[in-house]
Design a protein around this motif. Sequence first.
Motif, PDB file in Angstrom:
ATOM      1  N   PHE A 182      68.235  16.714  20.855  1.00 61.40           N
ATOM      2  CA  PHE A 182      68.206  16.135  22.193  1.00 61.40           C
ATOM      3  C   PHE A 182      68.361  17.268  23.203  1.00 61.40           C
ATOM      4  CE2 PHE A 182      70.936  14.703  25.748  1.00 61.40           C
ATOM      5  CZ  PHE A 182      70.118  13.726  26.313  1.00 61.40           C
ATOM      6  N   THR A 183      67.456  17.321  24.199  1.00 61.22           N
ATOM      7  CA  THR A 183      67.519  18.407  25.178  1.00 61.22           C
ATOM      8  C   THR A 183      67.684  17.922  26.614  1.00 61.22           C
ATOM      9  OG1 THR A 183      65.089  18.489  25.339  1.00 61.22           O
ATOM     10  CG2 THR A 183      66.153  19.949  23.725  1.00 61.22           C
ATOM     11  N   GLY A 184      67.582  16.620  26.843  1.00 61.94           N
ATOM     12  CA  GLY A 184      67.767  16.137  28.203  1.00 61.94           C
ATOM     13  C   GLY A 184      67.471  14.663  28.347  1.00 61.94           C
ATOM     14  N   LEU A 185      67.963  14.114  29.447  1.00 61.37           N
ATOM     15  CA  LEU A 185      67.766  12.712  29.775  1.00 61.37           C
ATOM     16  C   LEU A 185      66.862  12.625  30.998  1.00 61.37           C
ATOM     17  CD1 LEU A 185      69.030   9.963  28.712  1.00 61.37           C
ATOM     18  CD2 LEU A 185      70.539  10.102  30.704  1.00 61.37           C
ATOM     19  N   ARG A 186      65.877  11.753  30.958  1.00 63.04           N
ATOM     20  CA  ARG A 186      65.016  11.554  32.117  1.00 63.04           C
ATOM     21  C   ARG A 186      65.378  10.235  32.802  1.00 63.04           C
ATOM     22  NH1 ARG A 186      60.041  10.654  30.487  1.00 63.04           N
ATOM     23  NH2 ARG A 186      60.354  10.843  28.242  1.00 63.04           N
ATOM     24  N   THR A 187      65.546  10.288  34.094  1.00 62.83           N
ATOM     25  CA  THR A 187      65.953   9.108  34.856  1.00 62.83           C
ATOM     26  C   THR A 187      65.058   8.922  36.074  1.00 62.83           C
ATOM     27  OG1 THR A 187      67.536  10.345  36.229  1.00 62.83           O
ATOM     28  CG2 THR A 187      68.365   9.421  34.155  1.00 62.83           C
ATOM     29  N   ALA A 188      65.086   7.701  36.607  1.00 55.88           N
ATOM     30  CA  ALA A 188      64.384   7.380  37.851  1.00 55.88           C
ATOM     31  C   ALA A 188      65.128   6.240  38.526  1.00 55.88           C
ATOM     32  CB  ALA A 188      62.932   6.969  37.573  1.00 55.88           C
ATOM     33  N   GLY A 189      65.533   6.469  39.761  1.00 54.38           N
ATOM     34  CA  GLY A 189      66.241   5.430  40.495  1.00 54.38           C
ATOM     35  C   GLY A 189      67.535   4.996  39.864  1.00 54.38           C
ATOM     36  N   GLY A 190      68.238   5.952  39.219  1.00 54.70           N
ATOM     37  CA  GLY A 190      69.531   5.631  38.608  1.00 54.70           C
ATOM     38  C   GLY A 190      69.436   4.945  37.267  1.00 54.70           C
ATOM     39  N   ARG A 191      68.238   4.927  36.675  1.00 55.41           N
ATOM     40  CA  ARG A 191      68.053   4.290  35.370  1.00 55.41           C
ATOM     41  C   ARG A 191      67.357   5.248  34.424  1.00 55.41           C
ATOM     42  NH1 ARG A 191      68.539  -0.599  33.291  1.00 55.41           N
ATOM     43  NH2 ARG A 191      67.466  -0.916  31.305  1.00 55.41           N
ATOM     44  N   VAL A 192      67.728   5.190  33.152  1.00 55.22           N
ATOM     45  CA  VAL A 192      67.106   6.051  32.160  1.00 55.22           C
ATOM     46  C   VAL A 192      65.670   5.590  31.902  1.00 55.22           C
ATOM     47  CG1 VAL A 192      67.956   4.692  30.185  1.00 55.22           C
ATOM     48  CG2 VAL A 192      67.380   7.088  29.873  1.00 55.22           C
ATOM     49  N   VAL A 193      64.777   6.562  31.775  1.00 52.14           N
ATOM     50  CA  VAL A 193      63.383   6.243  31.453  1.00 52.14           C
ATOM     51  C   VAL A 193      62.907   6.982  30.208  1.00 52.14           C
ATOM     52  CG1 VAL A 193      62.772   5.674  33.834  1.00 52.14           C
ATOM     53  CG2 VAL A 193      62.499   8.037  33.015  1.00 52.14           C
ATOM     54  N   GLY A 194      63.759   7.872  29.676  1.00 55.16           N
ATOM     55  CA  GLY A 194      63.366   8.571  28.464  1.00 55.16           C
ATOM     56  C   GLY A 194      64.279   9.731  28.155  1.00 55.16           C
ATOM     57  N   VAL A 195      63.974  10.384  27.054  1.00 56.65           N
ATOM     58  CA  VAL A 195      64.731  11.560  26.644  1.00 56.65           C
ATOM     59  C   VAL A 195      63.755  12.691  26.356  1.00 56.65           C
ATOM     60  CG1 VAL A 195      66.609  10.200  25.654  1.00 56.65           C
ATOM     61  CG2 VAL A 195      64.732  10.967  24.181  1.00 56.65           C
ATOM     62  N   ASP A 196      64.241  13.905  26.519  1.00 54.20           N
ATOM     63  CA  ASP A 196      63.505  15.086  26.095  1.00 54.20           C
ATOM     64  C   ASP A 196      64.120  15.591  24.800  1.00 54.20           C
ATOM     65  OD1 ASP A 196      61.746  15.159  28.283  1.00 54.20           O
ATOM     66  OD2 ASP A 196      63.283  16.094  29.532  1.00 54.20           O
ATOM     67  N   THR A 197      63.283  16.052  23.891  1.00 51.50           N
ATOM     68  CA  THR A 197      63.755  16.561  22.616  1.00 51.50           C
ATOM     69  C   THR A 197      63.059  17.867  22.292  1.00 51.50           C
ATOM     70  OG1 THR A 197      62.120  15.668  21.052  1.00 51.50           O
ATOM     71  CG2 THR A 197      63.790  14.124  21.886  1.00 51.50           C
ATOM     72  N   SER A 198      63.538  18.545  21.278  1.00 51.15           N
ATOM     73  CA  SER A 198      62.916  19.795  20.853  1.00 51.15           C
ATOM     74  C   SER A 198      61.525  19.569  20.280  1.00 51.15           C
ATOM     75  CB  SER A 198      63.798  20.484  19.817  1.00 51.15           C
ATOM     76  OG  SER A 198      64.026  19.628  18.700  1.00 51.15           O
ATOM     77  N   SER A 199      61.192  18.307  19.987  1.00 51.81           N
ATOM     78  CA  SER A 199      59.859  17.978  19.466  1.00 51.81           C
ATOM     79  C   SER A 199      59.002  17.236  20.477  1.00 51.81           C
ATOM     80  CB  SER A 199      59.997  17.118  18.198  1.00 51.81           C
ATOM     81  OG  SER A 199      60.699  17.811  17.190  1.00 51.81           O
ATOM     82  N   GLY A 200      59.484  17.175  21.725  1.00 53.92           N
ATOM     83  CA  GLY A 200      58.704  16.512  22.752  1.00 53.92           C
ATOM     84  C   GLY A 200      59.424  15.314  23.351  1.00 53.92           C
ATOM     85  N   PRO A 201      58.890  14.757  24.443  1.00 54.54           N
ATOM     86  CA  PRO A 201      59.541  13.651  25.134  1.00 54.54           C
ATOM     87  C   PRO A 201      59.351  12.312  24.415  1.00 54.54           C
ATOM     88  CG  PRO A 201      57.484  14.174  26.217  1.00 54.54           C
ATOM     89  CD  PRO A 201      57.666  15.207  25.137  1.00 54.54           C
ATOM     90  N   ILE A 202      60.302  11.409  24.655  1.00 58.29           N
ATOM     91  CA  ILE A 202      60.215  10.033  24.151  1.00 58.29           C
ATOM     92  C   ILE A 202      60.540   9.108  25.323  1.00 58.29           C
ATOM     93  CG2 ILE A 202      61.086   8.328  22.505  1.00 58.29           C
ATOM     94  CD1 ILE A 202      62.056  10.646  20.754  1.00 58.29           C
ATOM     95  N   ASP A 203      59.658   8.192  25.617  1.00 58.92           N
ATOM     96  CA  ASP A 203      59.913   7.209  26.660  1.00 58.92           C
ATOM     97  C   ASP A 203      60.819   6.105  26.110  1.00 58.92           C
ATOM     98  OD1 ASP A 203      58.207   8.578  28.387  1.00 58.92           O
ATOM     99  OD2 ASP A 203      56.455   7.385  27.801  1.00 58.92           O
ATOM    100  N   ALA A 204      61.869   5.777  26.844  1.00 62.54           N
ATOM    101  CA  ALA A 204      62.786   4.703  26.439  1.00 62.54           C
ATOM    102  C   ALA A 204      63.649   4.324  27.627  1.00 62.54           C
ATOM    103  CB  ALA A 204      63.668   5.152  25.269  1.00 62.54           C
ATOM    104  N   ASP A 205      63.938   3.031  27.756  1.00 64.01           N
ATOM    105  CA  ASP A 205      64.793   2.607  28.866  1.00 64.01           C
ATOM    106  C   ASP A 205      66.212   2.275  28.423  1.00 64.01           C
ATOM    107  OD1 ASP A 205      64.387   0.208  27.553  1.00 64.01           O
ATOM    108  OD2 ASP A 205      63.330  -0.761  29.208  1.00 64.01           O
TER     109      ASP A 205
END
Length: 414
Positions: A182-205
């Motif tokens: 796990f390398t990071g959390l992606r958010t928009a408007g105070g809500r999670v929209v996905g994660v970044d990983t060493s193998s690429g991004p994954i969209d998830a809420d």
Amino acid sequence: MPRSADMTISASADVVVVGGGTVGAWTAVQLAERGVGRVVLLEAKTLGAGASSRAAGMVRAQGGTETAIRLGMRTQDFYRSTGDRFPLDCGFIAQGYLMPCFTEDEVSQAHERIALQQRLGLDVEWVSSAQIDSRETGLAPGVTMGASYARGDGYIEASRNVLAYTAALIAHRVDIRERCAFTGLRTAGGRVVGVDTSSGPIDADRVVLTGGPTLGEVGALAGGRIPAGGARHQVVVTEPVPSVDVHQLPMVFDVTSGIYWRPGAAGGLLWGMSNPDEQPGEAVGFDPVYYAQARERIEEIFPAVAGLGLRRTWAATIDYTSDHTPILGPLLTEDGPVSGTVVASAAGHGMMWGPAVAEVAADLVITEKCSWLDITDLGLDRFDAHGNSRLAPDPISLPFPESVAQQEKARITR
């Protein structure tokens, strides 16, 4: 990477769980078991590579707070159910657990705990010093002033737990991604929209953040601050104890010294210890100096182990919080809580509370509430800027450091 036969690598998920230890894995299993959809489990190394594979496996419901007691009882119920729910059971053994007292204050505190534990439904009783001396316990005659005893407390072997949750993950078609950090959390408007990983991004809420002793680093990568640290814990297994069947003895926890023991392999005694004076931080090397100090104590109260050699020794970095209480709630950032996230930490009690903590995490993902445990004070908002909690520490816990401030400072300055 373990993955169901017809499962392909996807860039999206219904839920992402970070961490393949006891808490993270059982969270993923329980989410999938309850039909959440596509569950992706991220593990930077391999399943159980951290403390989960090095744990002593104690499973105790004799906690010092209502939270600890309820989590312990719920976890024992879970372990007893695994043979019916999953391909492999966890091998839980109800050995019985004595928690001896050595001062009048400890006796008084034990009676208060027993009253609370019994009120919550735990099968626990007071055992007098004379009753202890009349039983086969291994304790030196007259050494205690009595003890609390719960016959349902017990243990599991760490390797069996990892094997059981791996089989359950596969059976429930969890997308297991080992060696995927796990390398990071992606958010928009105070809500999670996905994660970044060493193998690429994954969209998830919806994302569950675990990580044991590395949970603080996971929180930093996610853009928040999680005051959870790591500390060394040591375990030894002795040579066979002469003239004693260790499998007929109750487990014992000497809260005063932070030493506990249970049956070990091949007739030996397994006992564990944590140095309350050691600085927090990652450490997996065995410390023979502190072992020698702890050995003096165990030989005093369990004379049969005096002079025994060791068949095995190991150490693990296990997690803790300043109040020895789990973290269950959303990730907090400078902008407030991140909707769709759940932080889940068993606070150094992964085998003892892990499956129950995982159940709460699954409840929060699915319904945003928990019906069987009051989680009002278990979120990150209970900690101040220095990692100090407004909650009183659980009095029945290993002697971990009371603050994670020093470890947090070391992490930031690295």
